[in-house]
Design a protein around this motif. Sequence first.
Motif, PDB file in Angstrom:
ATOM      1  N   GLY A 180     -12.155  -5.389 -37.526  1.00 49.16           N
ATOM      2  CA  GLY A 180     -12.616  -4.135 -36.909  1.00 49.16           C
ATOM      3  C   GLY A 180     -13.347  -4.320 -35.588  1.00 49.16           C
ATOM      4  N   PRO A 181     -14.448  -5.091 -35.602  1.00 53.77           N
ATOM      5  CA  PRO A 181     -15.209  -5.265 -34.362  1.00 53.77           C
ATOM      6  C   PRO A 181     -14.400  -5.988 -33.280  1.00 53.77           C
ATOM      7  N   LEU A 182     -13.510  -6.920 -33.693  1.00 51.77           N
ATOM      8  CA  LEU A 182     -12.710  -7.673 -32.712  1.00 51.77           C
ATOM      9  C   LEU A 182     -11.638  -6.792 -32.092  1.00 51.77           C
ATOM     10  N   LEU A 183     -11.045  -5.925 -32.927  1.00 55.12           N
ATOM     11  CA  LEU A 183     -10.059  -4.965 -32.404  1.00 55.12           C
ATOM     12  C   LEU A 183     -10.727  -4.099 -31.347  1.00 55.12           C
ATOM     13  N   SER A 184     -11.949  -3.674 -31.662  1.00 56.54           N
ATOM     14  CA  SER A 184     -12.684  -2.814 -30.744  1.00 56.54           C
ATOM     15  C   SER A 184     -12.958  -3.523 -29.417  1.00 56.54           C
ATOM     16  N   ALA A 238      -5.031   2.376 -28.089  1.00 55.26           N
ATOM     17  CA  ALA A 238      -4.390   3.604 -28.577  1.00 55.26           C
ATOM     18  C   ALA A 238      -4.713   3.840 -30.052  1.00 55.26           C
ATOM     19  N   PHE A 239      -4.773   2.760 -30.823  1.00 48.52           N
ATOM     20  CA  PHE A 239      -5.130   2.881 -32.239  1.00 48.52           C
ATOM     21  C   PHE A 239      -6.556   3.421 -32.375  1.00 48.52           C
ATOM     22  N   GLU A 240      -7.468   2.817 -31.616  1.00 51.50           N
ATOM     23  CA  GLU A 240      -8.873   3.222 -31.697  1.00 51.50           C
ATOM     24  C   GLU A 240      -9.044   4.680 -31.257  1.00 51.50           C
ATOM     25  N   SER A 274     -16.293   3.421 -29.382  1.00 57.60           N
ATOM     26  CA  SER A 274     -15.409   4.539 -29.049  1.00 57.60           C
ATOM     27  C   SER A 274     -15.674   5.723 -29.984  1.00 57.60           C
ATOM     28  N   ILE A 275     -15.859   5.410 -31.282  1.00 60.57           N
ATOM     29  CA  ILE A 275     -16.122   6.476 -32.257  1.00 60.57           C
ATOM     30  C   ILE A 275     -17.472   7.128 -31.957  1.00 60.57           C
ATOM     31  N   ARG A 276     -18.458   6.318 -31.625  1.00 58.97           N
ATOM     32  CA  ARG A 276     -19.772   6.873 -31.277  1.00 58.97           C
ATOM     33  C   ARG A 276     -19.677   7.805 -30.077  1.00 58.97           C
TER      34      ARG A 276
END
Length: 340
Positions: A180-184, A238-240, A274-276
């Motif tokens: 998760g954090p690495l994808l971000s 794009a996923f995020e 990004s979510i924040r």
Amino acid sequence: MRILGIESSCDETGAAVYDDTEGLLSNALYSQIAMHAEYGGVVPELASRDHIKKALPLIEKALQDSGSAPEDIAAVAYTAGPGLVGALMVGAAVARSLAYAWGKPAVPVNHMEGHLLAPMLEERRPEFPFLALLVSGGHTMIIDVSAPGCYRIMGQSVDDAAGEAFDKTAKLLGLPYPGGPLLSKLAEQGVSGRFHFPRPMADSPNLDFSFSGLKTFAANTIREAGDTEQDRADIARAFEEAVTSILALKAGKALKQTRYKRLVVAGGVSANRSIRNGLQALMESLGGEVFYPRPEFCTDNGAMIAYAGMFRFKMGQRADLAVSVRPRWPLDTLEQKYDR
Ligand code: KG4
Ligand code: ZN
């Protein structure tokens, strides 16, 4: 009055001491992530064994850091569920035994309630009622929190949790667990708009989520166009963006239904930048406010268990002498009676 809180539901061992007048006095944590990374996910049996090794030293550290002797502790709170049964059993057995030896009560705590109340450990904390968006490795839920302890689940994932979708997609992108954090981080290098992921269940009338389709879409996109590091960063981006937009869309609908102006975002995925940003923008557009725990209280920790334990202790809840856990324990089945 002080509560010792113990967390061991998954791959973090945590112990913390919370005082109802002085606040959080200590917070000791050990993460097993490096051990599980080799296997690409949490291995339950290894998790249980490691909790056994780490629980007592961490509890000793939490007591010492807080300047507490056992006689200063009013009760021992522990995560009784939901989570991995073996991992839960370790924390429950240790907590129950210590409480018995010290002649103090033990208090079972629901892990999700811990996440939900984690923002209350911050100086800037929400008033009740509020809407909560709980996004972790195991859960994605929108909850109407009308009062402390009163939870109504308004929507949840029908398949993968948001964190699970992050981790699975990260794996497809060649990133180690938990991705998760690495994808971000990878997504930060990505160009927005090159790929467009679907927004599953965006038009459905309810507030449920579905994330497993995003993972499949990611797999196909990676196969067709994920050749270079830049391609993969663009796909991650794009996923995020898809996850962010779906979370903001459903949270927005729930806020309209409840007419609440306060949103609490908790669980491991709430650390995502990004979510924040997406939820911040949503609350600004609605003239409301958003509350987060600090990053180390977003992921699993003992502090949130000590805090929720204090709340449940004051409600009069106690564990009986048997060591028992609840691998499944829905939030909306918790005792609601609370005298404010
Ligand atoms: O709440 P948590 O520590 O454990 C559960 O109770 O599930 O959440 C862990 C999850 C993992 O899936 C992890 O990849 C995800 O939270 N996560 C993130 C970020 N930080 C943690 N996902 C996306 N972006 C992040 N920055
Ligand atoms: Zn958790």
